[in-house]
Scaffold this motif. Sequence first.
Motif, mmCIF file in Angstrom:
data_model
loop_
_atom_site.group_PDB
_atom_site.id
_atom_site.type_symbol
_atom_site.label_atom_id
_atom_site.label_comp_id
_atom_site.label_asym_id
_atom_site.label_seq_id
_atom_site.Cartn_x
_atom_site.Cartn_y
_atom_site.Cartn_z
ATOM 1 N N LYS A 83 1.209 -3.475 0.802
ATOM 2 C CA LYS A 83 0.926 -2.506 1.873
ATOM 3 C C LYS A 83 2.225 -1.972 2.478
ATOM 4 C CE LYS A 83 -1.366 -1.930 6.273
ATOM 5 N NZ LYS A 83 -1.765 -2.578 7.497
ATOM 6 N N ASN A 106 5.471 6.083 0.589
ATOM 7 C CA ASN A 106 4.875 7.339 1.055
ATOM 8 C C ASN A 106 5.872 8.170 1.857
ATOM 9 O OD1 ASN A 106 2.459 6.707 -0.197
ATOM 10 N ND2 ASN A 106 1.559 5.830 1.643
ATOM 11 N N GLU A 128 3.592 1.912 2.167
ATOM 12 C CA GLU A 128 3.871 2.737 3.349
ATOM 13 C C GLU A 128 5.279 3.333 3.277
ATOM 14 O OE1 GLU A 128 3.116 0.230 6.746
ATOM 15 O OE2 GLU A 128 0.939 0.303 6.452
#
Length: 153
Positions: free
Chosen positions: A144, A151, A148
């Motif tokens: 995760k 991105n 993030e």
Amino acid sequence: MDKRIEIDQKIFQDAVKFYGTVFNIPPLASKIYAYLLFDFDKEGVTFDEFVDILSASKSSVSTNISLLLNAELIIDHNKMDERKRYFFINDQYKKIRFEKIVKKMHDELELFDELDRFKENQGYPKRCDEKIEEYKKLLNKNIKNIQESLNKL
């Protein structure tokens, strides 16, 4: 031929050692990659410059450039009206590298799931292994966090 790129020998040697280990590449490939790190103006380095600067044979330089290109660590471009290829660090490699790390973590999680299904199909009682469960949580948390950050790249 004079060096176009000014390098710091200590940083260069540290980079050669570090990237050789991290990328698991041969010493000459690591030297090529480390040398390109100093191309701050992004002008690129030609094949002939590598042969001259690194005092290596053409076949060795060619082999190691091919390895770096295949690993997507570097890219090449031809400038207009020139036959020479110029080599650069692949700026997208940081993203590619972490995408591969995330893929490996996903693959490991899938392996744990397959093992659990196999155990269950073999009639073993379903038990919770706390260490494995914590490890899986850590993998998911890191996936995760990395996603993030990716991105944002």
